[in-house]
Scaffold this active site. Structure first.
Site, mmCIF file in Angstrom:
data_model
loop_
_atom_site.group_PDB
_atom_site.id
_atom_site.type_symbol
_atom_site.label_atom_id
_atom_site.label_comp_id
_atom_site.label_asym_id
_atom_site.label_seq_id
_atom_site.Cartn_x
_atom_site.Cartn_y
_atom_site.Cartn_z
ATOM 1 N N LEU A 130 0.829 -1.206 0.000
ATOM 2 C CA LEU A 130 0.000 0.000 0.000
ATOM 3 C C LEU A 130 0.868 1.263 0.000
ATOM 4 O O LEU A 130 0.658 2.171 -0.806
ATOM 5 C CB LEU A 130 -0.900 -0.021 1.259
ATOM 6 C CG LEU A 130 -1.861 1.137 1.476
ATOM 7 C CD1 LEU A 130 -2.971 1.128 0.418
ATOM 8 C CD2 LEU A 130 -2.517 1.036 2.879
ATOM 9 N N ILE A 162 7.654 -2.383 2.141
ATOM 10 C CA ILE A 162 6.787 -3.549 1.977
ATOM 11 C C ILE A 162 7.382 -4.757 2.713
ATOM 12 O O ILE A 162 8.429 -5.295 2.320
ATOM 13 C CB ILE A 162 6.530 -3.847 0.478
ATOM 14 C CG1 ILE A 162 6.002 -2.564 -0.204
ATOM 15 C CG2 ILE A 162 5.561 -5.012 0.310
ATOM 16 C CD1 ILE A 162 4.806 -1.902 0.473
ATOM 17 N N ARG A 246 -5.435 -4.280 12.425
ATOM 18 C CA ARG A 246 -4.909 -3.347 13.442
ATOM 19 C C ARG A 246 -4.994 -3.946 14.845
ATOM 20 O O ARG A 246 -4.081 -3.782 15.650
ATOM 21 C CB ARG A 246 -5.706 -2.047 13.407
ATOM 22 C CG ARG A 246 -5.034 -1.045 12.532
ATOM 23 C CD ARG A 246 -5.673 0.299 12.547
ATOM 24 N NE ARG A 246 -5.045 1.084 11.491
ATOM 25 C CZ ARG A 246 -5.636 2.029 10.799
ATOM 26 N NH1 ARG A 246 -6.905 2.339 11.049
ATOM 27 N NH2 ARG A 246 -4.989 2.693 9.882
ATOM 28 N N GLN A 282 10.323 -0.728 47.155
ATOM 29 C CA GLN A 282 8.992 -0.225 46.791
ATOM 30 C C GLN A 282 8.961 0.437 45.424
ATOM 31 O O GLN A 282 7.963 0.348 44.708
ATOM 32 C CB GLN A 282 8.497 0.749 47.856
ATOM 33 C CG GLN A 282 7.895 0.022 49.041
ATOM 34 C CD GLN A 282 7.068 0.918 49.913
ATOM 35 O OE1 GLN A 282 7.185 2.144 49.860
ATOM 36 N NE2 GLN A 282 6.246 0.329 50.758
ATOM 37 N N GLY A 344 22.436 -2.914 33.487
ATOM 38 C CA GLY A 344 23.321 -3.007 32.321
ATOM 39 C C GLY A 344 22.920 -4.138 31.382
ATOM 40 O O GLY A 344 23.011 -4.008 30.148
ATOM 41 N N GLU A 367 0.790 0.373 9.827
ATOM 42 C CA GLU A 367 -0.673 0.173 9.869
ATOM 43 C C GLU A 367 -1.371 1.330 10.590
ATOM 44 O O GLU A 367 -2.317 1.113 11.356
ATOM 45 C CB GLU A 367 -1.034 -1.186 10.453
ATOM 46 C CG GLU A 367 -0.616 -2.314 9.513
ATOM 47 C CD GLU A 367 -1.094 -3.683 9.911
ATOM 48 O OE1 GLU A 367 -2.257 -3.829 10.298
ATOM 49 O OE2 GLU A 367 -0.266 -4.609 9.829
HETATM 50 C C1 LIG Z 1 8.820 -1.958 9.729
HETATM 51 C C2 LIG Z 1 7.768 -1.412 8.801
HETATM 52 C C3 LIG Z 1 6.978 -2.295 8.078
HETATM 53 C C4 LIG Z 1 6.014 -1.816 7.176
HETATM 54 N N1 LIG Z 1 5.292 -2.710 6.428
HETATM 55 C C5 LIG Z 1 4.430 -2.234 5.472
HETATM 56 C C6 LIG Z 1 3.744 -3.146 4.602
HETATM 57 O O1 LIG Z 1 3.886 -4.378 4.689
HETATM 58 N N2 LIG Z 1 2.952 -2.623 3.633
HETATM 59 C C7 LIG Z 1 2.761 -1.274 3.492
HETATM 60 O O2 LIG Z 1 2.011 -0.875 2.598
HETATM 61 N N3 LIG Z 1 3.392 -0.391 4.319
HETATM 62 C C8 LIG Z 1 4.219 -0.844 5.301
HETATM 63 N N4 LIG Z 1 4.883 0.042 6.116
HETATM 64 C C9 LIG Z 1 4.702 1.470 5.920
HETATM 65 C C10 LIG Z 1 3.930 2.143 7.035
HETATM 66 O O3 LIG Z 1 2.579 1.798 6.983
HETATM 67 C C11 LIG Z 1 4.196 3.643 6.921
HETATM 68 O O4 LIG Z 1 5.554 3.858 7.312
HETATM 69 C C12 LIG Z 1 3.272 4.453 7.807
HETATM 70 O O5 LIG Z 1 1.981 4.434 7.275
HETATM 71 C C13 LIG Z 1 3.748 5.913 7.930
HETATM 72 O O6 LIG Z 1 3.975 6.435 6.672
HETATM 73 P P1 LIG Z 1 5.342 7.232 6.375
HETATM 74 O O7 LIG Z 1 6.469 6.370 6.779
HETATM 75 O O8 LIG Z 1 5.283 7.688 4.978
HETATM 76 O O9 LIG Z 1 5.306 8.462 7.367
HETATM 77 P P2 LIG Z 1 4.451 9.797 7.174
HETATM 78 O O10 LIG Z 1 3.147 9.504 6.527
HETATM 79 O O11 LIG Z 1 5.345 10.812 6.586
HETATM 80 O O12 LIG Z 1 4.157 10.167 8.678
HETATM 81 C C14 LIG Z 1 5.213 10.555 9.566
HETATM 82 C C15 LIG Z 1 4.628 10.873 10.905
HETATM 83 O O13 LIG Z 1 3.711 11.965 10.789
HETATM 84 C C16 LIG Z 1 2.743 11.845 11.817
HETATM 85 N N5 LIG Z 1 1.404 11.888 11.225
HETATM 86 C C17 LIG Z 1 0.993 11.257 10.111
HETATM 87 N N6 LIG Z 1 -0.317 11.516 9.881
HETATM 88 C C18 LIG Z 1 -0.730 12.332 10.877
HETATM 89 C C19 LIG Z 1 -1.965 12.964 11.192
HETATM 90 N N7 LIG Z 1 -3.069 12.766 10.438
HETATM 91 N N8 LIG Z 1 -2.019 13.759 12.281
HETATM 92 C C20 LIG Z 1 -0.933 13.948 13.038
HETATM 93 N N9 LIG Z 1 0.271 13.377 12.800
HETATM 94 C C21 LIG Z 1 0.361 12.578 11.738
HETATM 95 C C22 LIG Z 1 2.994 10.519 12.536
HETATM 96 O O14 LIG Z 1 3.755 10.748 13.708
HETATM 97 C C23 LIG Z 1 3.821 9.754 11.537
HETATM 98 O O15 LIG Z 1 4.632 8.783 12.131
HETATM 99 C C24 LIG Z 1 5.827 -0.416 7.046
HETATM 100 C C25 LIG Z 1 6.616 0.461 7.795
HETATM 101 C C26 LIG Z 1 7.569 -0.021 8.664
HETATM 102 C C27 LIG Z 1 8.409 0.973 9.440
#
Ligand SMILES: Cc1cc2nc3c(=O)[nH]c(=O)nc-3n(C[C@H](O)[C@H](O)[C@H](O)COP(=O)(O)OP(=O)(O)OC[C@H]3O[C@@H](n4cnc5c(N)ncnc54)[C@H](O)[C@@H]3O)c2cc1C
Length: 388
Positions: A130, A162, A246, A282, A344, A367
């Protein structure tokens, strides 16, 4: 021994309690001392092992049974238990479900038979494609295109982050087909990994190693019959799949947190400080109380969302968002406390709490980042208040 009392909560049936016992026994035997030095090979091994043991049957609907549904509580129990034992085992299981979620929920009989038969047996690995470089959180801003050409679609563009990228046999790929601007102009396609024009442009390394890649699609031609659902339904399909998965990300976070708590309980009981077990202090007890509270609160939210979905709720966006936000953010807190209580040893490379500390971080981003979950919860809560 991990706390099992939650299994007596009213969210579960006997089948779930049996599942929890059986997968825990399997994981104890099969996942101890798993070698992670080559993540690709380990993931392939894990998918085969999970398939041979029959666990992957829970990851997708049964193509031979038209009434078959995904049981979200079973998915969550699987992910919580596997994550408690081994993060990569949870990842391998989870991707067989997320990667085929579009097919399970919206695929034709032929698509289900062709792909789910293999993924549920551990004979094919799947991926959910996606995200793009410029559209992670902002899914509707997707740039990748799929243009109709006779009986085919031609895909051009990029996907990134991905999971299973590079080792998957099949990708469910979202692209802009242009029926309408924004979210209403997206569709989703089944793209086998060996399709000409699909290339692994880059392998991506992250703090907790998983198979991850950026994919390039260059005039990648697929038959129109590879579309899942109808043209323009891609965004709705993606959100429906995330609505199921999710809660399971939250369950994985819960598994990591439970392991961190278990390790901490052993540590504070076994280690003596100032002439007595650490657990007599505690302030240590304060940490343990916070951790136990976070674990139980997360479990209540996870299994509420899963139970609601299994009762037939069409969408559980608010409940799934609450579960994901709380369970992932608070698992980070629980694991941080576990690191602290281990002194540590907690930051020593290879120690279980050190690996949990790295493992949990990405769950707060993928996600739907935590911030996005807050937006979902607030929007739904405000909308509900207008109905009062
Ligand atoms: C280990 C890993 C595995 C993944 N696996 C998949 C996969 O299998 N398939 C797939 O399609 N994608 C996958 N992803 C992608 C993942 O879904 C995206 O990284 C995620 O959706 C965030 O998109 P971005 O990295 O472009 O960050 P951006 O969209 O640039 O967002 C950066 C930050 O902005 C902030 N932000 C974003 N939107 C808002 C909002 N509306 N309001 C306030 N703050 C906001 C959040 O803090 C966010 O972390 C994976 C990512 C990682 C790190």
């Amino acid at each position: 021994m991990s706390d099992r009392s939650f299994l007596q909560w009213p969210f579960f049936d006997e089948v779930h309690r049996d599942l929890a016992d059986q997968v825990d026994a399997w994981a104890t035997k099969e996942l101890a001392d798993l070698d992670h030095s080559n993540v690709d090979e380990t993931c392939k091994f894990l998918v085969k092992a999970l398939g041979d043991a029959g666990w992957l049957k829970l990851s997708a609907v049964d193509p031979t049974d038209q009434g078959s549904k995904i049981d979200v509580r079973s998915l969550c129990i699987m992910r919580e238990t596997l994550a408690r034992h081994d993060g990569l085992a949870d990842f391998a299981f989870a991707m067989q479900g997320l990667g085929t979620g579009c097919i399970s929920l919206f695929g034709s009989e032929a698509q289900k038979t062709e792909w789910l038969t293999k993924t549920r047996a551990g004979e094919a690995l799947s991926a959910f494609a996606l995200s793009e470089p410029a559209s992670g959180s902002d899914v509707a801003n997707m740039a990748m295109t799929a243009v109709r050409d006779g009986d085919d679609y031609v895909l051009n563009g990029e996907k990134t982050w991905i999971s299973n990228g590079g080792i998957a046999d099949v990708y469910c790929v979202f692209a802009r087909t242009g029926e309408a601007p924004g979210a209403k102009g997206l569709s989703v396609f089944i793209v086998p990994a060996d399709t000409p024009g699909l290339e692994i442009a880059e392998r991506l390394e992250v703090v907790a190693p998983h198979p991850l890649a950026r994919l390039a699609f260059k005039d990648c031609r697929i038959p129109a019959s590879a579309m899942i659902g109808n043209p323009g339904e891609g965004f709705r399909i993606a959100m429906s799949v995330l609505d199921v998965f999710r809660s399971t990300v939250a369950a994985a976070a819960l598994g990591f947190a439970r392991r961190a708590l278990d390790e901490s309980l052993s540590r504070v009981s076994d280690r003596e400080l100032f002439g007595a077990p650490m657990s007599d202090l505690q302030m240590v007890q304060g940490h343990i109380a916070d951790m136990a509270l976070d674990v139980d609160a997360a479990a209540l939210l996870v299994y509420r969302a899963a139970w609601l979905k299994d009762q037939g709720a069409p969408r559980v966006s608010r409940e799934a968002a609450m579960a994901k936000l709380y369970a992932t953010d608070h698992a980070q807190d629980v694991i941080d406390k576990a690191v602290q209580l281990h002194g540590g040893d907690g930051v020593r490379k290879g120690h279980i709490v050190e690996s949990l500390y790295r493992e949990i971080r990405a769950l707060r981003i993928y996600e739907g980042a935590s911030d996005v979950q807050k937006v979902v919860i607030a929007r739904q809560t405000l909308a509900n208040s207008k109905g009062v």
